[in-house]
Design an enzyme around this catalytic site. Sequence first.
Site, PDB file in Angstrom:
ATOM      1  N   ASP A   4       0.816  -1.219   0.000  1.00  0.00           N
ATOM      2  CA  ASP A   4       0.000   0.000   0.000  1.00  0.00           C
ATOM      3  C   ASP A   4       0.845   1.262   0.000  1.00  0.00           C
ATOM      4  O   ASP A   4       0.597   2.189  -0.789  1.00  0.00           O
ATOM      5  CB  ASP A   4      -0.953   0.003   1.205  1.00  0.00           C
TER       6      ASP A   4
ATOM      7  N   ARG B 198       2.649   5.215  17.128  1.00  0.00           N
ATOM      8  CA  ARG B 198       2.259   6.279  16.200  1.00  0.00           C
ATOM      9  C   ARG B 198       2.907   7.622  16.518  1.00  0.00           C
ATOM     10  O   ARG B 198       3.424   8.284  15.620  1.00  0.00           O
ATOM     11  CB  ARG B 198       0.738   6.408  16.126  1.00  0.00           C
TER      12      ARG B 198
ATOM     13  N   ASP C 202      -5.844   4.792  13.826  1.00  0.00           N
ATOM     14  CA  ASP C 202      -4.516   5.300  13.484  1.00  0.00           C
ATOM     15  C   ASP C 202      -4.546   6.588  12.673  1.00  0.00           C
ATOM     16  O   ASP C 202      -3.644   7.418  12.787  1.00  0.00           O
ATOM     17  CB  ASP C 202      -3.719   4.229  12.745  1.00  0.00           C
TER      18      ASP C 202
ATOM     19  N   SER D 243      -5.071  -8.304   9.182  1.00  0.00           N
ATOM     20  CA  SER D 243      -4.357  -7.029   9.242  1.00  0.00           C
ATOM     21  C   SER D 243      -3.483  -7.084  10.490  1.00  0.00           C
ATOM     22  O   SER D 243      -3.991  -7.321  11.595  1.00  0.00           O
ATOM     23  CB  SER D 243      -5.354  -5.869   9.332  1.00  0.00           C
TER      24      SER D 243
END
Length: 398
Positions: free
Chosen positions: A14, A95, A124, A175
């Site tokens: 991606d 993050r 996220d 995922s």
Amino acid sequence: MTERVVLAYSGGLDTSVAIGWIAEETGAEVIAVAVDVGQGGEDLDVIRKRALACGAVEAEVADARDEFADEYCLPAIKANALYMDRYPLVSALSRPTIVKHLVAAARKHNAGIVAHGCTGKGNDQVRFEAGITALGPDLKCIAPVRDYAMTRDKAIAFCEEKQLPIATSKKSPYSIDQNVFGRAVETGFLEDIWNAPIEDIYEYTSNPAEPREADEVVISFKEGVPVAIDGKPVTVLQAIQQLNERAGAQGIGRIDMVEDRLVGIKSREVYEAPGAIALITAHQELENVTVERELARYKRQVEQRWGEMVYDGLWFSPLKRALDGFINEANQHVTGDIRMTLHGGRAVVTGRKSEESLYDFNLATYDTGDTFDQSKAQGFIEIFSLSAKIAARRDLNA
């Protein structure tokens, strides 16, 4: 001057496709930034070269494993941070680490836009964009998957059309997000919350039902910081890594839960965080020994709020910073050793030792040597319960 976009780059399909996709959609040059937070996998230099081969004008990689452990995982350990009393904030902690490097790269390369690969459905996207906004209020954020409908089918077609150097055939049914603090698995058959997890989804932990010898470990803390394992000095990163291995071998840290996402939906998540759970369990018990009662009670309220804020992407917020100050103050006496038995999927505390201990054997014992003056108890109870007694008398006479 051509616009520049800094892209959070993982090296996967991606974000590799996103390099060219962003260039076509916006006309901007793309700078790829990959950050190692202990997720394992490919070498950083391989990832950097792939980003350049996929069309990035520049690519930066950062080994942020110690930074992640010291500046993000350690505060979570000190806070005993467990979102919904269970989840040790595995993804939520990584993050802001990545965000810090993205904003630094944007400044370095005079970029006005920061991009990430999140969808519009998860937490996220908020964690990235709220963090970027806090550190760079002038920066714009884009998300190709969310903003330009870059579906996986379209990504594969784009990859094949442009002959990008990345495999497109293999797709995991799950995922997965992972770092040194833990691993998160979702989607696939797990979306049916009646389906039990299968052993194939786990990597950090062994099956806790398999027979094996127990493992005894002593974790030493200084002011809330893990500083030694079995008497041997460690960094925070090494403490997490060693306990990932030892607690993981005992099947510790598996979490299967339906959690409340920030965007308002409930999501089934399977986590494995052996080192995190072992360290938080040990830290909690050492606090029980060394932290005064009223401070401990209030800290538990702060811990819940701290965990919610980090989960919601507010790492760089004023309240979160203020709570950090409280948590650090509350940890100033959290020094000592905790002995634990790791076995059968559980980390069980079996011993505590601290020069900062508030446990007084002579007050606690019921045997000879008891120094607690029991004669004062009756008067204490009378005064303590006086307001309830007065109210009860009124209610009975009503």
